[in-house]
Design a protein around this motif. Structure first.
Motif, PDB file in Angstrom:
ATOM      1  N   UNK A   1     -24.037  -1.210   0.492  1.00  0.00           N
ATOM      2  CA  UNK A   1     -23.992  -2.569   1.030  1.00  0.00           C
ATOM      3  C   UNK A   1     -22.714  -2.748   1.834  1.00  0.00           C
ATOM      4  N   UNK A   2     -22.775  -3.616   2.827  1.00  0.00           N
ATOM      5  CA  UNK A   2     -21.603  -3.933   3.639  1.00  0.00           C
ATOM      6  C   UNK A   2     -21.558  -5.430   3.872  1.00  0.00           C
ATOM      7  N   UNK A   3     -20.344  -5.953   4.119  1.00  0.00           N
ATOM      8  CA  UNK A   3     -20.175  -7.386   4.378  1.00  0.00           C
ATOM      9  C   UNK A   3     -18.838  -7.627   5.053  1.00  0.00           C
ATOM     10  N   UNK A   4     -18.726  -8.788   5.696  1.00  0.00           N
ATOM     11  CA  UNK A   4     -17.488  -9.178   6.377  1.00  0.00           C
ATOM     12  C   UNK A   4     -16.406  -9.647   5.415  1.00  0.00           C
TER      13      UNK A   4
ATOM     14  N   UNK B   1     -14.617  -4.985   7.504  1.00  0.00           N
ATOM     15  CA  UNK B   1     -15.919  -4.475   7.089  1.00  0.00           C
ATOM     16  C   UNK B   1     -15.755  -3.807   5.723  1.00  0.00           C
ATOM     17  N   UNK B   2     -16.272  -4.485   4.696  1.00  0.00           N
ATOM     18  CA  UNK B   2     -16.163  -4.032   3.313  1.00  0.00           C
ATOM     19  C   UNK B   2     -17.447  -3.324   2.904  1.00  0.00           C
ATOM     20  N   UNK B   3     -17.309  -2.280   2.071  1.00  0.00           N
ATOM     21  CA  UNK B   3     -18.420  -1.433   1.684  1.00  0.00           C
ATOM     22  C   UNK B   3     -18.472  -1.285   0.160  1.00  0.00           C
ATOM     23  N   UNK B   4     -19.681  -1.245  -0.383  1.00  0.00           N
ATOM     24  CA  UNK B   4     -19.896  -0.935  -1.793  1.00  0.00           C
ATOM     25  C   UNK B   4     -21.070   0.035  -1.862  1.00  0.00           C
ATOM     26  N   UNK B   5     -20.829   1.202  -2.435  1.00  0.00           N
ATOM     27  CA  UNK B   5     -21.860   2.239  -2.432  1.00  0.00           C
ATOM     28  C   UNK B   5     -21.997   2.849  -3.815  1.00  0.00           C
TER      29      UNK B   5
END
Length: 599
Positions: free
Chosen positions: A157-160, A147-151
């Motif tokens: 945002x999150x994505x696999x 679970x990758x995050x960009x804030x």
């Protein structure tokens, strides 16, 4: 198994559904059976589904709970979902599907954030609760699902996958110098929460993250592994009996939580062979798959283990499939494999997993594999060396594991990226965490809870899922891992390592497989730096993009290229330093240099 993504706004604006759709489309290979979007004001979800449990549309996602309005996107599998469902029914919950997704959703409705403590499985999920106006993100205990995050100040945002986040746009792609130090010290492991990119983070394993649109956030650890002895300690026979029982229970849960056939990746080693042998006690028509590579020349090692995998397949009458890969196919495959890497991965067997997953995925949707057994049951040779070595714990660990010391890292990496010896500081802090009885307890706990997450767990999710193949790892079953962690390390180290597994295997699988020397998964075309492989690395490291990026000191790179196969230019564990440098540059050119710029 699926791909998940989404966005939560902090600035009062509507979620960018077009960006969420771009992220979802970048995850299409993870879930070819169904895709959908959902939005409510400042929150939006995307989902791609690989249908393994309850193949009907009733288990499609995003899934909305009619009573509460809670919305879930979920990647993974909950192995104990049937038991949880029965408990939830007793609490008065009704179900419209037969799958684990609705069980997870109802579990949250019943128990709130504490529901994660009841889940046995591999999972990453995002759940929007309109009653609390909050987003809950969660990841399984061993980080098997990413679970990758960009804030930034406007949104999270999150994505696999990391490339899916990049597809959404607006990500800071500058290199994180601390992550760069970890990457080139720990076999490409960058421990959560960092990634090689400054603008992307990972939710740590065994954690939840709750966020609100006003920017408030709560990060919580919900599980920790204790490496301490029970009192009174079991006898040797009791340890072995408990190991066999726990492994059989893990296998049963992993196989039965599926409405499609589940195969086994059979390498010919102890771990995968034992899975086959135990499954054969009750299962019929087992499907097994083995892969090998062409030997490079008369002077290089054998590149397959077919003699042992054939022996096991014949002993148990499996429906066996075997694939031999020519070296030319490996080199042709490299660009495709790098394009599928969610983060840079140095291990040569990443290409093997890519080829293997594509081939196996044509026959089944789910397979079991033996990964994790060496970390859980002390199967690698360096554990005994660490135990015998003098010095401080961090020194004993680093001498056997770390790829290059800090002084060499400084000669290798350009000064503008220099940081203190952050990897040694991190190792020391991790080893000193409480609830570990001794030094090797500390090491094995660090390996199974943190290092294994990025190597090999990351590649056994990343590459199979790029071909819509779910890979399950019974040796990372929570109960089995907790049992092993409570054993004396010396017990696990006996007989060259993995003694409890060898004792369980005796009489189940052929002795020749138990007593054989430990094998690895060589890929000769990549292990030996010569010919077209060397020339491509030379082109990457001399490229304009690499020079302008300025990560490496040119005299160090030039020395590596001048004598690529000199013994001093090979790392102790994971291949050549030249390959490490070239692979990072290749990954950056493939993913980062093509990413949409920050608006």
């Amino acid at each position: 198994m699926c791909g998940i993504c989404g966005e939560l706004r902090f600035d009062g604006a509507a979620a960018d559904l077009a960006a969420v759709q771009r992220m979802r489309d970048a995850l299409a290979a993870r879930g070819p059976d169904h895709a959908a979007l959902w939005q409510d004001g400042g929150v939006a979800f995307g989902h791609t589904r690989l249908a393994i449990i309850d193949l009907s549309a009733a288990s499609d996602q995003p899934m909305v709970d009619a009573a509460t309005g809670c919305v879930l996107v979920f990647n993974g599998v909950i192995y104990n979902y049937r038991a949880l469902r029965a408990e939830l029914v007793a609490h008065g919950h009704g179900f419209v599907s037969q799958g684990d997704t609705e069980v997870l959703l109802k579990a949250y409705v019943q128990w709130g954030e504490d529901c994660v403590r009841r889940l046995d499985g591999m999972f990453a999920f995002a759940l929007w609760d309109p009653r609390r106006h909050s987003l809950l993100l969660a990841r399984d205990r061993f980080g098997m699902k990413p679970l990758y995050l960009a804030q930034d100040g406007q949104r999270l945002r999150f994505a696999s996958s990391l490339p899916a986040l990049l597809a959404g746009g607006g990500v800071d792609t500058a290199i994180d110098p601390v992550a760069l130090h970890h990457l080139f010290s720990l076999h490409a492991v960058v421990p959560a929460p960092r990634t090689i990119l400054r603008g992307v983070r990972k939710l740590p394993p065994a954690h939840t993250l709750r966020l609100q649109p006003d920017g408030l956030r709560w990060l919580s650890r919900y599980w920790d592994l204790r490496a301490t002895r029970p009192q009174p300690q079991p006898s040797e026979a009791e340890w072995i009996e408990a190991t066999g029982s726990a492994l059989r229970a893990a296998l049963a849960s992993h196989v039965h939580a599926a409405d499609v056939p589940v195969g086994v990746l059979l390498s010919g080693g102890l771990d995968s062979s034992l899975l086959v042998g135990l499954l054969a006690e009750s299962a019929r028509d087992l499907r097994t798959y083995s892969i090998g590579f062409e030997t490079l020349d008369a002077h290089t090692e054998q590149a397959d283990e077919f003699a042992y995998s054939d022996l096991v397949a014949q002993a148990f009458g499996t429906r066996h499939h075997k694939l031999s890969i020519p070296n030319s196919a490996v080199l042709q495959r490299l660009p495709h494999t790098v394009a599928r890497m969610t983060e840079p991965m140095f291990s040569h067997d990443v290409v093997a997993f890519d080829l293997l997953a594509e081939w196996v995925g044509r026959d089944v949707k789910a397979v079991l594999a033996g990964q994790g057994a060496d970390e859980v049951f002390a199967g690698y040779f360096w554990y005994a060396r660490m135990l015998a070595a003098p010095g401080l714990p961090v020194q004993r660990f680093a001498a056997q594991y770390v790829d290059r010391d800090h002084a060499e890292w400084r000669r290798f990496i350009a000064p503008e990226f220099h940081v203190p010896d952050v990897t040694a500081e991190w190792i020391e802090a991790e080893l000193q965490r409480p609830h570990a009885d001794g030094f090797l307890d500390q090491v094995l706990r660090l390996d199974v809870t943190t290092l294994i997450v990025d190597d090999p767990v990351k590649r056994v999710d990343n590459l199979p899922m790029a071909h819509a193949l779910e890979l399950r790892v019974p040796f990372l079953d929570r109960a089995l891992v907790e049992l092993a962690a409570s054993m004396p390390p010396e017990f696990r180290l006996r007989d060259g390592g993995k003694f409890p597994l060898k004792a369980v295997a005796r009489g189940v699988i052929p002795d020749a497989v138990i007593d054989r020397p430990k094998g690895y998964f060589p890929v000769p075309a990549l292990k030996h730096v010569r010919g077209p492989f060397l020339e491509h690395m030379r082109d990457l490291l001399h490229s304009r993009a690499c020079r302008e990026r300025g990560v490496y000191q040119r005299d160090f790179i030039d020395a590596l290229l001048a004598a690529p196969e000199a013994p001093q230019h090979f790392t102790r564990i994971q291949g050549s330093k030249l390959w490490h440098a070239a692979l990072l540059e290749w990954w950056l050119q493939t993913h980062v240099d093509r990413a949409p710029p920050i608006a």
